[in-house]
Design an enzyme around this catalytic site. Structure first.
Site, PDB file in Angstrom:
ATOM      1  CG  ASP A   1      -1.809   1.193   1.308  1.00 42.94           C
ATOM      2  OD1 ASP A   1      -1.605   2.138   0.516  1.00 42.94           O
ATOM      3  OD2 ASP A   1      -2.737   1.178   2.128  1.00 42.94           O
ATOM      4  CG  HIS A   2       1.237   4.237  -3.129  1.00 40.30           C
ATOM      5  ND1 HIS A   2       0.024   3.836  -3.582  1.00 40.30           N
ATOM      6  CD2 HIS A   2       1.198   5.583  -3.069  1.00 40.30           C
ATOM      7  CE1 HIS A   2      -0.728   4.896  -3.812  1.00 40.30           C
ATOM      8  NE2 HIS A   2      -0.042   5.978  -3.506  1.00 40.30           N
TER       9      HIS A   2
ATOM     10  CG  HIS B   1      -4.546   4.872   0.673  1.00 44.41           C
ATOM     11  ND1 HIS B   1      -3.630   3.874   0.495  1.00 44.41           N
ATOM     12  CD2 HIS B   1      -4.769   5.394  -0.548  1.00 44.41           C
ATOM     13  CE1 HIS B   1      -3.323   3.803  -0.785  1.00 44.41           C
ATOM     14  NE2 HIS B   1      -4.004   4.710  -1.432  1.00 44.41           N
TER      15      HIS B   1
END
Lengths: 508, 353
Positions: A201-202, A264
């Site tokens: 999950d960048h 996020h």
């Protein structure tokens, strides 16, 4: 994070004092090597690591994709992509040397011959160097291929490697429902050990997000008030001023809830609410995050509002509504905005509403966590002639301007004791000398050195879906309406309905 | 190039005048545009000869994103009696686009040699309190550095600028008793140290660290001290006892005593190298294997020969940082602490005794 590295280098006296610890020689394989993510993010990130001397001492790259082309043609495409998207002007010599180590394997992911050839190329790199290279397989493909590729790696014996590590990085989304995520986990973990799987999950690779941890656990002054006794409510906002652009196909099948909340925003919530880990070892951190997710019940229907944007003004221009966007079906019920109220039902947080909201085409781009403290129990000052004493608010801004601001009550100059709120602001950009590396640079390096702290574990991703799944189920039954809001606005009026009495949304 | 946001200058001024001007400029600028936020992380005090002011300012421009927040540039003119000063606030970035633009402060002080032994009394009111203060004096002026030591936490030196390696190491050691020393000569060797550490990192190769029997370092003609520091690093990390290193005909040869064997050390000058720092490293072990690193296009060229004589060659990727980049790295390092430099300094100094 440091613990993992320290253990692996403890017998090498030469690594002490080095900011960059050695990484074992590595061959990285990008499935989907001609895709948008590879071109815009992965290849530029790899180049920047090479530029800074941060890649392993020996490094090779193999791209796998459907298009038929030669190694040389792929290299030229990669060169163009790096030149276009790298955060710095590439150094021609470094780029040439990097591309010399790049190969391309064409074919579809269900084709056994692709994996045979991949295996041969990997073996050849090892043979030529007389080193068993670590292997990092990066799955940058459509999600429907994740399970298949892992199975094929297993069938072809590429999931393990004598004397070296094999790791698999899996892009998001990891499933579109809880059942899918669980099935994908089962499929992946039939072939790989959990320690080999790096679900990316960048967002977690952003310095700004990691700073939430630094803010909480490196500053003793906030910990005593970081609980239900002092905190009234929390708002986490991820607002964008842009529309969906040319991503209609993806976005209409995903929507705001899957696109941002499931991953996020729940990650931000866990970082905000987790207990201090004993160490920053990967599993210590992730254990604490999972505990938070387990303490969150899925919201009731009246605790969620969904909406989509209609025409309006955004980014200073006329903007069309979501249904008028190119590629969006006329009968779409996909939400471009969602707001929900959650509660972390544990000793520290019970009774503190945590509001999450995200949307496209809102008034401006901002990602922030706003913590509103309870008002003072007794006020000796009269509020006459002033806005009075407001509850203190602590704002952790993640983007665009990373920082912390604290609102305080201060006396208005004059003969009377009149109070107004003032902001004390701190911006990280004003206090650090270096610019942050791209999130993908950090995460690719972490995957190569075997540090999974900033990646999502199997139980973590399932716990995220457990919260989100009932909302999707309810929406599928059309039980909740899709409200509307004009592009460029603060979002739908109906979002106020989930607020507890006395609470209000912060202006975006 | 940053934009000048506000300026002030004065002749024959007292430090208090400059401090007051700074405060006023900051208040005025903030009132004009509160998106211009003062950076607050590091004071940099630079002491330079007046005639080299342009060159040093160019070098400071090239450090890019590693600018200090407040730079106090003291330009020294031998017979100057009074202090002239100017203050410039510069803005980096576009506040309209980014919502915030960083504002940095540069103070220029023209001072005379007579001011140097008491330079601290002039500079003290001008540094931002509670921030780390880094002192850099690239043209010597040790009396100025000594005066500033008590108000600085970090001193930036470039050992290659000292007349010889022994005096460079002695001076760095002296300074390190009162402050943390960041040595550009040491930072230039970072990629070399990283690569040598990586070479011996695979567990099967770590035993070879005990079998090292010779190390040859080639260096820029003015960078002998960088080679000595490299030996010092290896020696201090691997527990070598210093032997001796003697210079003859432009090269130095000597020995160190390892836990098992003596290690032959050689420093050789690479006259073709244009930039300061190391040019190549070659390490041999008693088992017959060797590793060498040399500068090459796009990084370092690594060669490894196994005990059977079979050789492999590959490129270790990395772009040159240039002297601007090295200085920038030096400024960044002021916020960090490298625990291995002091050991390298001790061991290097012992080699030269």
């Amino acid at each position: 994070m440091a613990v993992v590295e320290e253990k692996s280098h403890q017998d090498n006296p030469l690594v002490e004092g080095l900011e960059r610890r050695p990484i074992h020689p590595t061959t990285m394989v990008i499935f989907g090597g001609t895709g948008d993510l590879a071109h815009r993010k992965l290849l530029p990130a790899i180049y920047n690591l090479a530029h800074e001397g941060a890649l392993p001492e020996r490094f090779n790259l193999i791209a796998v994709s459907r298009s038929e082309m030669s190694d040389e043609e792929y290299r030229e495409g990669a060169r163009d992509a790096i030149k276009q998207y790298s955060r710095r002007e590439p150094d021609a010599q470094v780029l040439d040397k990097l591309l010399e180590q790049v190969r391309y394997v064409p074919g579809t992911f269900d084709d056994d011959s692709v994996f045979d050839r991949l295996g041969e190329d990997l073996e050849q790199f090892d043979r030529d160097a007389e080193v068993a290279f670590n292997r990092v397989f990066y799955l940058s493909t459509a999600p429907s291929f994740f399970g298949l590729i892992v199975e094929k790696l297993g069938e072809h014996g590429l999931h393990k490697h004598d004397d070296a590590e094999v790791r698999v990085v899996i892009e998001k989304p990891f499933g579109t429902r809880e059942s899918e995520a669980k099935a994908l986990n089962r499929q992946v973990l039939k072939v790989l050990k959990e320690s080999q799987v790096y679900r990316i999950d960048h967002y977690l690779g952003k310095e700004t997000v990691q700073n939430v941890l630094a803010f909480r656990f490196a500053n003793g002054m906030f910990e005593p008030i970081w609980n239900r006794n002092y905190i009234d409510y929390v708002q986490i906002t991820a607002a964008e001023d842009m529309g969906i652009g040319r991503r209609a196909e993806y976005y209409d099948s995903a929507g705001a809830l899957r696109d941002l909340v499931q991953n996020h925003m729940l990650q931000l919530l866990t970082l905000l609410c987790m207990e201090p880990p004993v160490t920053f070892d990967a599993d210590e951190v992730r254990d604490e995050k999972v505990k938070v997710l387990h303490a969150v019940a899925p919201p009731e229907e009246d605790e969620v509002v969904r909406a989509r944007y209609t025409g309006g003004m955004a980014e200073g221009k006329e903007a069309v509504g979501y249904l008028e966007e190119e590629g969006v079906p006329d009968d779409s019920t996909t939400e471009t905005y969602v707001a929900l109220r959650l509660e972390v039902d544990n000793w520290r947080w019970a009774g503190v509403p945590i509001y999450l909201r995200t949307g496209k085409r809102l008034a401006r781009k901002v990602t922030e966590i706003a913590v509103t403290l309870k008002p003072v129990p007794h006020l000796a000052f009269k509020a006459d002639g002033s806005v009075g004493v407001q509850p203190n608010q602590l704002i952790l801004t993640v983007q665009p301007n990373e920082g912390v601001s604290l609102s305080l009550g201060a006396k208005i100059p004059g003969s009377q004791m009149r109070i107004r709120p003032v902001n004390m602001e701190f911006l990280y950009g004003t206090s650090f000398l270096s610019q942050s590396p791209e999130a993908y640079e950090r995460l690719i390096m972490d995957a190569m050195r075997g540090d999974p702290t900033l990646f999502t574990r199997d139980d973590e991703v399932e716990a995220q879906w457990r919260i989100i799944d009932p909302i999707l189920e309810s929406w599928e039954k059309d039980k909740t309406p899709v409200f509307e809001y004009p592009a460029g606005s603060q979002g739908p009026e109906e979002a106020n309905s989930i607020l507890m009495p006395g609470h209000r949304w912060r202006a975006i | 190039m940053p934009d000048a946001a506000a300026t002030w200058s004065g002749e024959d001024v007292a430090p208090g005048d400059v401090e007051e001007a700074l405060r006023h400029l900051l208040q005025e600028q903030y009132a004009r545009d509160n998106a211009h936020a003062p950076a607050r992380v590091l004071n940099l005090v630079v002491v330079i000869d007046r005639e080299w002011r342009g060159e040093i300012m160019n070098r400071l421009e090239q450090v890019g994103r590693y600018h200090a927040s407040r730079t106090i540039l003291c330009t020294v003119e031998p017979r100057r009696e009074t202090i002239d000063a100017s203050v410039v606030l510069t803005v980096e970035g576009d506040a309209d686009r980014d919502g915030l633009a960083l504002m940095r402060e540069r103070v220029m002080l023209a001072v005379g040699e007579k001011h140097l032994p008491k330079l601290d009394t002039i500079v003290d009111p001008l540094v931002v309190t509670d921030l780390q203060t880094l002192v850099w004096s690239p043209h010597g002026h040790p009396e100025a550095v000594d005066a500033l030591l008590h108000l600085s936490q970090v001193v930036l030196v470039d050992s290659v600028n000292e007349p010889d390696a022994a005096s460079a190491l002695r001076r760095a050691k002296e300074l390190s008793e009162d402050a943390y020393v960041v040595d550009l000569a040491w930072l230039r060797s970072t990629p070399w140290r990283e690569r040598v550490a990586a070479t011996f990192d695979p567990p099967r190769l770590r035993a070879d660290l005990l079998r090292i029997d010779s190390v040859t370092v080639r260096h820029h003609p003015q960078s002998r001290v960088a080679g000595v520091l490299f030996f010092g690093w290896l020696g201090s990390r691997l527990g070598w006892k210093a032997g001796s290193l003697t210079e003859a005909n432009g090269a130095s040869r000597g020995t160190a005593h390892g836990p098992r064997d003596d290690i032959a050390l050689a420093l050789e000058t690479e006259s073709d190298q244009a930039v300061p720092g190391l040019a190549g490293v070659e390490i041999h072990t008693s088992s017959g294997s060797s590793i060498s690193l040399d500068r090459g296009p796009g990084g370092l060229v690594a060669r490894r020969r196994d005990k059977k004589g079979k050789e492999q060659r590959w490129s270790v990727l990395g772009a040159s940082r240039g002297e601007g980049g090295i200085l920038g790295e030096g400024i960044r390092q002021a916020l960090l602490r490298d625990p291995t430099y002091a050991g390298a300094l001790d061991c290097g100094e012992a080699l030269l005794r």
